[in-house]
Design a protein around this motif. Structure first.
Motif, PDB file in Angstrom:
ATOM      1  N   ILE A  43      -7.340   3.490  -7.836  1.00  0.00           N
ATOM      2  CA  ILE A  43      -6.059   3.203  -8.500  1.00  0.00           C
ATOM      3  C   ILE A  43      -5.937   4.213  -9.631  1.00  0.00           C
ATOM      4  N   ASN A  44      -5.111   5.216  -9.399  1.00  0.00           N
ATOM      5  CA  ASN A  44      -4.991   6.329 -10.331  1.00  0.00           C
ATOM      6  C   ASN A  44      -3.533   6.771 -10.419  1.00  0.00           C
ATOM      7  N   LYS A  45      -3.278   7.765 -11.246  1.00  0.00           N
ATOM      8  CA  LYS A  45      -1.897   8.227 -11.450  1.00  0.00           C
ATOM      9  C   LYS A  45      -1.269   8.733 -10.158  1.00  0.00           C
ATOM     10  N   GLU A  46      -2.038   9.420  -9.338  1.00  0.00           N
ATOM     11  CA  GLU A  46      -1.492   9.958  -8.090  1.00  0.00           C
ATOM     12  C   GLU A  46      -1.077   8.831  -7.142  1.00  0.00           C
ATOM     13  N   LEU A  47      -1.874   7.786  -7.062  1.00  0.00           N
ATOM     14  CA  LEU A  47      -1.532   6.640  -6.207  1.00  0.00           C
ATOM     15  C   LEU A  47      -0.249   5.984  -6.686  1.00  0.00           C
ATOM     16  N   ILE A  48      -0.163   5.719  -7.982  1.00  0.00           N
ATOM     17  CA  ILE A  48       1.020   5.062  -8.537  1.00  0.00           C
ATOM     18  C   ILE A  48       2.253   5.936  -8.324  1.00  0.00           C
ATOM     19  N   ALA A  49       2.128   7.223  -8.575  1.00  0.00           N
ATOM     20  CA  ALA A  49       3.262   8.145  -8.375  1.00  0.00           C
ATOM     21  C   ALA A  49       3.717   8.117  -6.921  1.00  0.00           C
ATOM     22  N   GLY A  50       2.789   8.103  -5.996  1.00  0.00           N
ATOM     23  CA  GLY A  50       3.136   8.053  -4.577  1.00  0.00           C
ATOM     24  C   GLY A  50       3.822   6.755  -4.187  1.00  0.00           C
ATOM     25  N   LEU A  51       3.303   5.648  -4.678  1.00  0.00           N
ATOM     26  CA  LEU A  51       3.898   4.345  -4.353  1.00  0.00           C
ATOM     27  C   LEU A  51       5.332   4.228  -4.859  1.00  0.00           C
ATOM     28  N   TYR A  52       5.587   4.784  -6.039  1.00  0.00           N
ATOM     29  CA  TYR A  52       6.896   4.628  -6.664  1.00  0.00           C
ATOM     30  C   TYR A  52       7.781   5.868  -6.513  1.00  0.00           C
ATOM     31  N   LYS A  53       7.275   6.837  -5.733  1.00  0.00           N
ATOM     32  CA  LYS A  53       8.043   8.055  -5.431  1.00  0.00           C
ATOM     33  C   LYS A  53       8.557   8.723  -6.704  1.00  0.00           C
ATOM     34  N   ILE A  54       7.626   8.899  -7.636  1.00  0.00           N
ATOM     35  CA  ILE A  54       7.932   9.553  -8.909  1.00  0.00           C
ATOM     36  C   ILE A  54       6.931  10.696  -9.120  1.00  0.00           C
ATOM     37  N   VAL A  56       3.934  12.644 -10.937  1.00  0.00           N
ATOM     38  CA  VAL A  56       2.714  12.189 -11.615  1.00  0.00           C
ATOM     39  C   VAL A  56       2.920  12.188 -13.126  1.00  0.00           C
ATOM     40  N   GLU A  57       3.704  13.120 -13.626  1.00  0.00           N
ATOM     41  CA  GLU A  57       3.965  13.195 -15.066  1.00  0.00           C
ATOM     42  C   GLU A  57       4.728  11.968 -15.587  1.00  0.00           C
ATOM     43  N   ASP A  58       5.390  11.243 -14.681  1.00  0.00           N
ATOM     44  CA  ASP A  58       6.121  10.039 -15.076  1.00  0.00           C
ATOM     45  C   ASP A  58       5.246   8.781 -15.076  1.00  0.00           C
ATOM     46  N   VAL A  59       3.981   8.940 -14.694  1.00  0.00           N
ATOM     47  CA  VAL A  59       3.011   7.853 -14.818  1.00  0.00           C
ATOM     48  C   VAL A  59       2.369   8.035 -16.189  1.00  0.00           C
ATOM     49  N   ILE A  60       2.678   7.142 -17.085  1.00  0.00           N
ATOM     50  CA  ILE A  60       2.231   7.282 -18.468  1.00  0.00           C
ATOM     51  C   ILE A  60       0.730   7.047 -18.592  1.00  0.00           C
ATOM     52  N   ASN A  61       0.239   6.007 -17.922  1.00  0.00           N
ATOM     53  CA  ASN A  61      -1.197   5.762 -17.953  1.00  0.00           C
ATOM     54  C   ASN A  61      -1.630   4.839 -16.831  1.00  0.00           C
ATOM     55  N   VAL A  62      -2.895   4.884 -16.547  1.00  0.00           N
ATOM     56  CA  VAL A  62      -3.585   3.927 -15.692  1.00  0.00           C
ATOM     57  C   VAL A  62      -4.894   3.664 -16.421  1.00  0.00           C
ATOM     58  N   ILE A  63      -5.070   2.428 -16.881  1.00  0.00           N
ATOM     59  CA  ILE A  63      -6.275   2.127 -17.658  1.00  0.00           C
ATOM     60  C   ILE A  63      -7.010   0.923 -17.081  1.00  0.00           C
ATOM     61  N   GLU A  64      -8.316   0.958 -17.219  1.00  0.00           N
ATOM     62  CA  GLU A  64      -9.160  -0.187 -16.877  1.00  0.00           C
ATOM     63  C   GLU A  64      -9.291  -1.018 -18.150  1.00  0.00           C
ATOM     64  N   PHE A  65      -8.864  -2.258 -18.072  1.00  0.00           N
ATOM     65  CA  PHE A  65      -8.929  -3.142 -19.233  1.00  0.00           C
ATOM     66  C   PHE A  65      -9.999  -4.197 -18.954  1.00  0.00           C
ATOM     67  N   LYS A  66     -11.230  -3.849 -19.275  1.00  0.00           N
ATOM     68  CA  LYS A  66     -12.381  -4.673 -18.914  1.00  0.00           C
ATOM     69  C   LYS A  66     -12.343  -6.101 -19.462  1.00  0.00           C
ATOM     70  N   PRO A  67     -11.863  -6.333 -20.700  1.00  0.00           N
ATOM     71  CA  PRO A  67     -11.859  -7.722 -21.186  1.00  0.00           C
ATOM     72  C   PRO A  67     -11.091  -8.692 -20.285  1.00  0.00           C
ATOM     73  N   ALA A  68     -10.139  -8.172 -19.519  1.00  0.00           N
ATOM     74  CA  ALA A  68      -9.334  -9.049 -18.652  1.00  0.00           C
ATOM     75  C   ALA A  68      -9.620  -8.826 -17.163  1.00  0.00           C
ATOM     76  N   LEU A 101      -1.232  -2.494  -0.685  1.00  0.00           N
ATOM     77  CA  LEU A 101      -2.360  -1.561  -0.830  1.00  0.00           C
ATOM     78  C   LEU A 101      -3.607  -2.039  -0.119  1.00  0.00           C
ATOM     79  N   GLU A 102      -4.234  -1.104   0.583  1.00  0.00           N
ATOM     80  CA  GLU A 102      -5.538  -1.332   1.208  1.00  0.00           C
ATOM     81  C   GLU A 102      -6.428  -0.149   0.849  1.00  0.00           C
ATOM     82  N   PHE A 103      -7.705  -0.429   0.675  1.00  0.00           N
ATOM     83  CA  PHE A 103      -8.661   0.610   0.296  1.00  0.00           C
ATOM     84  C   PHE A 103      -9.813   0.641   1.288  1.00  0.00           C
ATOM     85  N   ASP A 104     -10.299   1.835   1.562  1.00  0.00           N
ATOM     86  CA  ASP A 104     -11.529   2.014   2.347  1.00  0.00           C
ATOM     87  C   ASP A 104     -12.665   2.203   1.354  1.00  0.00           C
ATOM     88  N   LEU A 105     -13.506   1.200   1.239  1.00  0.00           N
ATOM     89  CA  LEU A 105     -14.623   1.292   0.281  1.00  0.00           C
ATOM     90  C   LEU A 105     -15.943   1.098   1.007  1.00  0.00           C
TER      91      LEU A 105
END
Length: 105
Positions: A43-54, A56-68, A101-105
């Protein structure tokens, strides 16, 4: 192994982050899956940009918020909240592309 996001996430939602931005929250059910997804970096900026057809520069951030056990992402809104032609003033229905979304892990 194919993993569907809807099977490992407790919450997948979107909402306004002000009139010019949308934010997406993915809150995981278990630490193991949260850590696996974070380590894989799928789950990164490139994935989000692709999903929303925008750009990559329009993806402000993708952060891992461990407390939640969450991954949060923010993008620029294609239309500001309430602008003529905008269809979701609260941004509450913009998470739909994440549901498939599906992931190959």
């Amino acid at each position: 192994m194919k993993i569907k996001l809807i099977d490992i996430a407790e919450v997948i939602r979107s909402k306004n982050a002000g009139p010019y931005e949308l934010t997406f929250d993915i809150i995981f059910k278990e630490w193991e899956m949260f850590n696996m997804i974070c380590k894989a970096g799928v789950i990164n900026k490139e994935l989000i940009a692709g999903l929303y057809k925008i750009n990559v520069e329009d993806v402000i951030n993708v952060i891992e918020f461990k407390p939640a056990k969450a991954i949060k992402s923010t993008i620029k809104r294609p239309f500001s909240s309430g602008k003529l032609g905008e269809t979701d003033v609260y941004g509450a229905q913009q998470h739909a592309p994440l549901l498939g979304l599906e992931f190959d892990l």
